[in-house]
Design a protein around this motif. Sequence first.
Motif, PDB file in Angstrom:
ATOM      1  N   ALA A 110      12.358  15.813 -10.760  1.00 35.13           N
ATOM      2  CA  ALA A 110      10.979  15.896 -10.277  1.00 35.13           C
ATOM      3  C   ALA A 110      10.667  14.732  -9.334  1.00 35.13           C
ATOM      4  N   ALA A 111      11.112  13.534  -9.685  1.00 32.86           N
ATOM      5  CA  ALA A 111      10.862  12.364  -8.837  1.00 32.86           C
ATOM      6  C   ALA A 111      11.593  12.477  -7.505  1.00 32.86           C
ATOM      7  N   GLN A 112      12.825  12.993  -7.520  1.00 33.28           N
ATOM      8  CA  GLN A 112      13.594  13.148  -6.278  1.00 33.28           C
ATOM      9  C   GLN A 112      12.958  14.151  -5.333  1.00 33.28           C
ATOM     10  N   ALA A 113      12.167  15.088  -5.870  1.00 27.67           N
ATOM     11  CA  ALA A 113      11.549  16.115  -5.043  1.00 27.67           C
ATOM     12  C   ALA A 113      10.322  15.611  -4.285  1.00 27.67           C
ATOM     13  N   VAL A 114       9.839  14.419  -4.601  1.00 26.47           N
ATOM     14  CA  VAL A 114       8.653  13.880  -3.940  1.00 26.47           C
ATOM     15  C   VAL A 114       9.039  13.397  -2.540  1.00 26.47           C
ATOM     16  N   PRO A 115       8.304  13.826  -1.506  1.00 24.82           N
ATOM     17  CA  PRO A 115       8.596  13.353  -0.144  1.00 24.82           C
ATOM     18  C   PRO A 115       8.480  11.836  -0.051  1.00 24.82           C
ATOM     19  N   GLY A 116       9.453  11.216   0.584  1.00 27.24           N
ATOM     20  CA  GLY A 116       9.466   9.766   0.739  1.00 27.24           C
ATOM     21  C   GLY A 116      10.375   9.063  -0.243  1.00 27.24           C
ATOM     22  N   VAL A 117      10.801   9.763  -1.291  1.00 18.21           N
ATOM     23  CA  VAL A 117      11.695   9.168  -2.285  1.00 18.21           C
ATOM     24  C   VAL A 117      13.128   9.280  -1.776  1.00 18.21           C
ATOM     25  N   ALA A 138       0.833  -1.202   0.000  1.00 19.31           N
ATOM     26  CA  ALA A 138       0.000   0.000   0.000  1.00 19.31           C
ATOM     27  C   ALA A 138       0.869   1.254   0.000  1.00 19.31           C
ATOM     28  N   ALA A 139       1.934   1.253   0.792  1.00 17.05           N
ATOM     29  CA  ALA A 139       2.836   2.409   0.835  1.00 17.05           C
ATOM     30  C   ALA A 139       3.542   2.589  -0.505  1.00 17.05           C
ATOM     31  N   ASN A 140       3.915   1.490  -1.144  1.00 19.46           N
ATOM     32  CA  ASN A 140       4.546   1.568  -2.472  1.00 19.46           C
ATOM     33  C   ASN A 140       3.585   2.146  -3.502  1.00 19.46           C
ATOM     34  N   ARG A 141       2.319   1.727  -3.442  1.00 25.01           N
ATOM     35  CA  ARG A 141       1.317   2.270  -4.368  1.00 25.01           C
ATOM     36  C   ARG A 141       1.133   3.772  -4.162  1.00 25.01           C
ATOM     37  N   ILE A 142       1.075   4.190  -2.914  1.00 25.50           N
ATOM     38  CA  ILE A 142       0.897   5.608  -2.602  1.00 25.50           C
ATOM     39  C   ILE A 142       2.084   6.411  -3.112  1.00 25.50           C
ATOM     40  N   LEU A 143       3.286   5.912  -2.886  1.00 28.81           N
ATOM     41  CA  LEU A 143       4.475   6.620  -3.347  1.00 28.81           C
ATOM     42  C   LEU A 143       4.524   6.657  -4.876  1.00 28.81           C
ATOM     43  N   ARG A 144       4.189   5.558  -5.522  1.00 23.94           N
ATOM     44  CA  ARG A 144       4.167   5.503  -6.987  1.00 23.94           C
ATOM     45  C   ARG A 144       3.201   6.536  -7.544  1.00 23.94           C
ATOM     46  N   LYS A 145       2.011   6.606  -6.978  1.00 21.60           N
ATOM     47  CA  LYS A 145       1.010   7.565  -7.439  1.00 21.60           C
ATOM     48  C   LYS A 145       1.469   8.998  -7.201  1.00 21.60           C
ATOM     49  N   ALA A 146       2.127   9.248  -6.078  1.00 23.94           N
ATOM     50  CA  ALA A 146       2.627  10.598  -5.794  1.00 23.94           C
ATOM     51  C   ALA A 146       3.680  11.014  -6.815  1.00 23.94           C
ATOM     52  N   GLY A 185       9.899   0.515  -1.496  1.00 26.02           N
ATOM     53  CA  GLY A 185      10.461   1.253  -0.371  1.00 26.02           C
ATOM     54  C   GLY A 185      10.500   2.714  -0.766  1.00 26.02           C
ATOM     55  N   GLY A 186      11.597   3.357  -0.593  1.00 32.20           N
ATOM     56  CA  GLY A 186      11.740   4.738  -1.038  1.00 32.20           C
ATOM     57  C   GLY A 186      12.407   4.850  -2.384  1.00 32.20           C
ATOM     58  N   SER A 187      12.701   3.709  -3.000  1.00 31.04           N
ATOM     59  CA  SER A 187      13.392   3.710  -4.288  1.00 31.04           C
ATOM     60  C   SER A 187      12.388   3.780  -5.429  1.00 31.04           C
ATOM     61  N   ILE A 188      12.711   4.596  -6.411  1.00 30.33           N
ATOM     62  CA  ILE A 188      11.854   4.775  -7.575  1.00 30.33           C
ATOM     63  C   ILE A 188      12.628   4.367  -8.823  1.00 30.33           C
ATOM     64  N   LEU A 189      11.967   3.616  -9.698  1.00 29.50           N
ATOM     65  CA  LEU A 189      12.530   3.236 -10.991  1.00 29.50           C
ATOM     66  C   LEU A 189      11.672   3.892 -12.065  1.00 29.50           C
ATOM     67  N   LEU A 190      12.314   4.669 -12.932  1.00 27.52           N
ATOM     68  CA  LEU A 190      11.639   5.290 -14.068  1.00 27.52           C
ATOM     69  C   LEU A 190      12.069   4.550 -15.331  1.00 27.52           C
ATOM     70  N   GLU A 191      11.102   4.031 -16.069  1.00 27.90           N
ATOM     71  CA  GLU A 191      11.385   3.325 -17.320  1.00 27.90           C
ATOM     72  C   GLU A 191      10.449   3.828 -18.398  1.00 27.90           C
TER      73      GLU A 191
END
Length: 117
Positions: free
Chosen positions: A96-103, A45-53, A75-81
């Motif tokens: 832009a992705a790094q600026a999101v809280p939690g990333v 659920a936390a991953n989904r919330i972060l992905r959507k943010a 987790g706090g890691s984001i993959l952009l593909e």
Amino acid sequence: MKGNKGVRYVLLLAVALAAASVQAQGSDTGDFSASSAPSAKEVRAANRILRKAVLRTLSRTRGLNVDRVVVVAKGGSILLEGYVPESNQIDLATSAAQAVPGVTMVTNRLIVRAEGL
């Protein structure tokens, strides 16, 4: 605001994970409570919330075309593909992705490909 609610969940999860880590490191008895660590359902659920943010932030970033961008959160890691039409959009998406809280980390695997190809 819905966006702030999602950020709160992500931050709450991060605090819970940090607290569980500190407890695990400081415990000499070996007595670990299963309730101290988040469940797999809570992590998803936390991953989904972060992905959507992150997706929301990317889609609102001027000069960035996210039609063919996929975001994966773990987790706090984001993959952009995916694909962007211009090379300057790769750096724009990362910042832009790094600026999101939690990333905590962004891995960018975006490729430049002209639209329509």
